[in-house]
Motif scaffolding. Structure first.
Motif, PDB file in Angstrom:
ATOM      1  N   ARG A  52      35.514  46.041  39.550  1.00  0.00           N
ATOM      2  CA  ARG A  52      34.225  45.487  39.144  1.00  0.00           C
ATOM      3  C   ARG A  52      34.434  44.094  38.552  1.00  0.00           C
ATOM      4  O   ARG A  52      35.363  43.870  37.779  1.00  0.00           O
ATOM      5  CB  ARG A  52      33.550  46.369  38.095  1.00  0.00           C
ATOM      6  N   VAL A  54      39.305  36.971  35.515  1.00  0.00           N
ATOM      7  CA  VAL A  54      40.235  37.311  36.594  1.00  0.00           C
ATOM      8  C   VAL A  54      39.549  38.114  37.702  1.00  0.00           C
ATOM      9  O   VAL A  54      39.748  37.853  38.894  1.00  0.00           O
ATOM     10  CB  VAL A  54      41.461  38.080  36.042  1.00  0.00           C
ATOM     11  N   THR A  55      38.736  39.069  37.294  1.00  0.00           N
ATOM     12  CA  THR A  55      38.050  39.865  38.320  1.00  0.00           C
ATOM     13  C   THR A  55      37.025  39.015  39.081  1.00  0.00           C
ATOM     14  O   THR A  55      36.823  39.213  40.285  1.00  0.00           O
ATOM     15  CB  THR A  55      37.391  41.109  37.690  1.00  0.00           C
ATOM     16  N   HIS A  97      42.531  45.933  26.610  1.00  0.00           N
ATOM     17  CA  HIS A  97      43.023  44.710  27.213  1.00  0.00           C
ATOM     18  C   HIS A  97      44.528  44.790  27.346  1.00  0.00           C
ATOM     19  O   HIS A  97      45.223  44.988  26.358  1.00  0.00           O
ATOM     20  CB  HIS A  97      42.644  43.517  26.329  1.00  0.00           C
ATOM     21  N   THR A 156      39.870  49.291  43.555  1.00  0.00           N
ATOM     22  CA  THR A 156      38.424  49.066  43.447  1.00  0.00           C
ATOM     23  C   THR A 156      38.158  48.349  42.127  1.00  0.00           C
ATOM     24  O   THR A 156      38.587  48.810  41.069  1.00  0.00           O
ATOM     25  CB  THR A 156      37.657  50.401  43.497  1.00  0.00           C
ATOM     26  N   SER A 159      43.223  50.661  38.119  1.00  0.00           N
ATOM     27  CA  SER A 159      43.664  52.029  38.410  1.00  0.00           C
ATOM     28  C   SER A 159      44.187  52.144  39.834  1.00  0.00           C
ATOM     29  O   SER A 159      43.662  51.513  40.747  1.00  0.00           O
ATOM     30  CB  SER A 159      42.490  53.004  38.277  1.00  0.00           C
ATOM     31  N   ALA A 164      44.461  44.854  34.460  1.00  0.00           N
ATOM     32  CA  ALA A 164      44.880  46.224  34.758  1.00  0.00           C
ATOM     33  C   ALA A 164      43.887  46.866  35.711  1.00  0.00           C
ATOM     34  O   ALA A 164      42.678  46.678  35.573  1.00  0.00           O
ATOM     35  CB  ALA A 164      44.948  47.034  33.470  1.00  0.00           C
TER      36      ALA A 164
HETATM   37  C1  LIG Z   1      44.437  51.378  32.528  1.00  0.00           C
HETATM   38  C2  LIG Z   1      43.271  50.572  32.991  1.00  0.00           C
HETATM   39  C3  LIG Z   1      42.744  50.770  34.260  1.00  0.00           C
HETATM   40  C4  LIG Z   1      41.668  49.999  34.703  1.00  0.00           C
HETATM   41  N1  LIG Z   1      41.180  50.227  35.962  1.00  0.00           N
HETATM   42  C5  LIG Z   1      40.201  49.452  36.428  1.00  0.00           C
HETATM   43  C6  LIG Z   1      39.733  49.632  37.763  1.00  0.00           C
HETATM   44  O1  LIG Z   1      40.224  50.475  38.519  1.00  0.00           O
HETATM   45  N2  LIG Z   1      38.749  48.811  38.190  1.00  0.00           N
HETATM   46  C7  LIG Z   1      38.177  47.849  37.383  1.00  0.00           C
HETATM   47  O2  LIG Z   1      37.273  47.157  37.829  1.00  0.00           O
HETATM   48  N3  LIG Z   1      38.585  47.676  36.098  1.00  0.00           N
HETATM   49  C8  LIG Z   1      39.602  48.439  35.621  1.00  0.00           C
HETATM   50  N4  LIG Z   1      40.046  48.244  34.338  1.00  0.00           N
HETATM   51  C9  LIG Z   1      39.383  47.240  33.480  1.00  0.00           C
HETATM   52  C10 LIG Z   1      39.911  45.816  33.716  1.00  0.00           C
HETATM   53  O3  LIG Z   1      41.299  45.747  33.517  1.00  0.00           O
HETATM   54  C11 LIG Z   1      39.201  44.886  32.704  1.00  0.00           C
HETATM   55  O4  LIG Z   1      37.838  44.859  33.022  1.00  0.00           O
HETATM   56  C12 LIG Z   1      39.784  43.488  32.671  1.00  0.00           C
HETATM   57  O5  LIG Z   1      39.697  42.991  31.351  1.00  0.00           O
HETATM   58  C13 LIG Z   1      39.104  42.496  33.606  1.00  0.00           C
HETATM   59  O6  LIG Z   1      39.669  41.237  33.414  1.00  0.00           O
HETATM   60  P1  LIG Z   1      38.786  39.900  33.519  1.00  0.00           P
HETATM   61  O7  LIG Z   1      39.675  38.764  33.170  1.00  0.00           O
HETATM   62  O8  LIG Z   1      38.077  39.861  34.807  1.00  0.00           O
HETATM   63  O9  LIG Z   1      37.678  40.100  32.436  1.00  0.00           O
HETATM   64  P2  LIG Z   1      37.783  39.743  30.893  1.00  0.00           P
HETATM   65  O10 LIG Z   1      37.631  38.283  30.729  1.00  0.00           O
HETATM   66  O11 LIG Z   1      38.983  40.406  30.344  1.00  0.00           O
HETATM   67  O12 LIG Z   1      36.459  40.435  30.391  1.00  0.00           O
HETATM   68  C14 LIG Z   1      36.345  41.875  30.407  1.00  0.00           C
HETATM   69  C15 LIG Z   1      35.208  42.295  29.491  1.00  0.00           C
HETATM   70  O13 LIG Z   1      35.481  41.887  28.184  1.00  0.00           O
HETATM   71  C16 LIG Z   1      34.439  41.068  27.712  1.00  0.00           C
HETATM   72  N5  LIG Z   1      35.068  39.981  26.964  1.00  0.00           N
HETATM   73  C17 LIG Z   1      35.879  39.019  27.427  1.00  0.00           C
HETATM   74  N6  LIG Z   1      36.253  38.204  26.439  1.00  0.00           N
HETATM   75  C18 LIG Z   1      35.661  38.655  25.316  1.00  0.00           C
HETATM   76  C19 LIG Z   1      35.659  38.257  23.954  1.00  0.00           C
HETATM   77  N7  LIG Z   1      36.327  37.180  23.518  1.00  0.00           N
HETATM   78  N8  LIG Z   1      34.949  38.997  23.070  1.00  0.00           N
HETATM   79  C20 LIG Z   1      34.265  40.089  23.486  1.00  0.00           C
HETATM   80  N9  LIG Z   1      34.220  40.522  24.765  1.00  0.00           N
HETATM   81  C21 LIG Z   1      34.901  39.814  25.649  1.00  0.00           C
HETATM   82  C22 LIG Z   1      33.737  40.538  28.933  1.00  0.00           C
HETATM   83  O14 LIG Z   1      32.384  40.243  28.659  1.00  0.00           O
HETATM   84  C23 LIG Z   1      33.873  41.686  29.880  1.00  0.00           C
HETATM   85  O15 LIG Z   1      32.870  42.630  29.662  1.00  0.00           O
HETATM   86  C24 LIG Z   1      41.111  49.017  33.861  1.00  0.00           C
HETATM   87  C25 LIG Z   1      41.642  48.799  32.578  1.00  0.00           C
HETATM   88  C26 LIG Z   1      42.704  49.572  32.146  1.00  0.00           C
HETATM   89  C27 LIG Z   1      43.291  49.317  30.797  1.00  0.00           C
END
Ligand SMILES: Cc1cc2nc3c(=O)[nH]c(=O)nc-3n(C[C@H](O)[C@H](O)[C@H](O)COP(=O)(O)OP(=O)(O)OC[C@H]3O[C@@H](n4cnc5c(N)ncnc54)[C@H](O)[C@@H]3O)c2cc1C
Length: 277
Positions: A77, A82-83, A240, A75, A62, A60
């Motif tokens: 982080r 995935v990020t 999530h 934008t 914004s 997800a």
């Molecule tokens: C409505 C909304 C808007 C958002 N807008 C933005 C935005 O504009 N920009 C942005 O950068 N992000 C945004 N986010 C956040 C982004 O969606 C999350 O950071 C997302 O989970 C990233 O996915 P990922 O697979 O890269 O990281 P993930 O693998 O999902 O990890 C994300 C975080 O969770 C932790 N994590 C992962 N797995 C576990 C586990 N098993 N136990 C504990 N912790 C764990 C990780 O250490 C990390 O800190 C938004 C989220 C929402 C809901």
């Protein structure tokens, strides 16, 4: 994003440009392949989309302020699978976009009010489109104030916007850095401490707050201590997300689904959910 309504099948977009913002944060400029040169997409501030990084997954993100042409940006982080994969991509690569989702910020309800923004670090990402909306419609609001905190000057998001906002008429900008560092002659201390130093409007005021939990709690204490009601404090919840359309329940908190009922909630609602931010 009124003319886009791809809630289940990602629409393909090309990354046209990538800008480094701060450490681990990049802005990706995108355009939809099928609508190149077409009408600018219209976004409702506070909503979000699901972004697919092929081979890695979806997350997800914004929505930004509505763009002036067919190019929009996200934008992001780098925090996980995935990020991380998105940050490895280059201009010319493709991603998928589903959305828009969520309720968005309550602009109609806040017309005529003073608006306070309090952001910590990348909390400015979701608030920026709201700030831009309010600035473009300044005559509809009272005082507009931004309080922004970052760990170091290098971690201040959207420095190019901050430069403009600092001199924008009718917009008050207060910035602080956690600890003194050479070359920074602005304020020091956590962002909530700034609220004590400024004559903050309390009556007819709405406050938007986004940032890490520790900052959020300190700011809430300060704002409610000043007399701003819990209904007048607005934030976005991050959970999530999987489907984004209220089916999978991954983002449920009690009775609410953040993807469809949120992500924007008042502090009163957040408290009712028993949610620890
Ligand atoms: C409505 C909304 C808007 C958002 N807008 C933005 C935005 O504009 N920009 C942005 O950068 N992000 C945004 N986010 C956040 C982004 O969606 C999350 O950071 C997302 O989970 C990233 O996915 P990922 O697979 O890269 O990281 P993930 O693998 O999902 O990890 C994300 C975080 O969770 C932790 N994590 C992962 N797995 C576990 C586990 N098993 N136990 C504990 N912790 C764990 C990780 O250490 C990390 O800190 C938004 C989220 C929402 C809901």
């Amino acid at each position: 994003m009124s003319e886009i309504n791809n809630t289940t099948i990602p629409e393909i977009a090309t990354i046209e440009e990538i800008k480094d913002e701060i450490v681990d944060v990049k802005t990706f400029y995108l355009s939809f392949d099928e609508r190149k040169g077409g009408k600018a997409p219209q976004f409702k501030s506070g909503q979000f989309v699901m972004c697919t990084v092929f081979g890695a997954g979806e997350f997800a993100v914004s929505l930004p302020p509505s763009p002036e042409n067919d190019r929009f940006h996200l934008t992001v982080r780098k925090v996980g699978k995935v990020t991380d994969a998105l940050h490895e991509l280059f201009a010319g690569d493709k991603v998928g976009i589903r959305g828009p989702f969520g309720n968005g910020f309550p602009f109609d309800e806040i017309k005529g009010k003073n608006v306070i923004y309090v952001a910590g670090g990348i909390g400015l990402i979701p608030l920026r489109s709201s700030i831009m909306h309010v600035m473009q419609n300044k005559e509809k609001f009272g005082r507009i104030l931004l309080f922004l905190g970052a760990r170091t000057p290098r971690e201040l998001m959207y420095q190019y916007n901050l430069k403009d906002w600092k001199t924008a008429p009718g917009f008050e900008t207060y910035i602080t850095i956690d600890n003194p560092v050479p070359g920074w002659d602005g304020e020091n201390g956590f962002v909530h401490t700034l609220l004590k130093k400024v004559d903050v409007p309390v009556k007819d005021t709405i406050a938007f707050v986004c940032g890490p939990p520790i900052m959020f709690n300190a700011v809430i204490k300060e704002l409610t201590g000043l007399g701003i009601s819990e209904e007048s404090i607005v934030s976005t919840l991050e959970r999530h997300m999987k489907c984004g359309i209220g089916k999978c329940q991954h983002c449920s908190i009690g009775r609410t689904l953040v993807c469809t009922d949120g992500p924007v909630y008042t502090y009163r609602q957040i408290k009712t959910l028993g949610e620890q931010i």
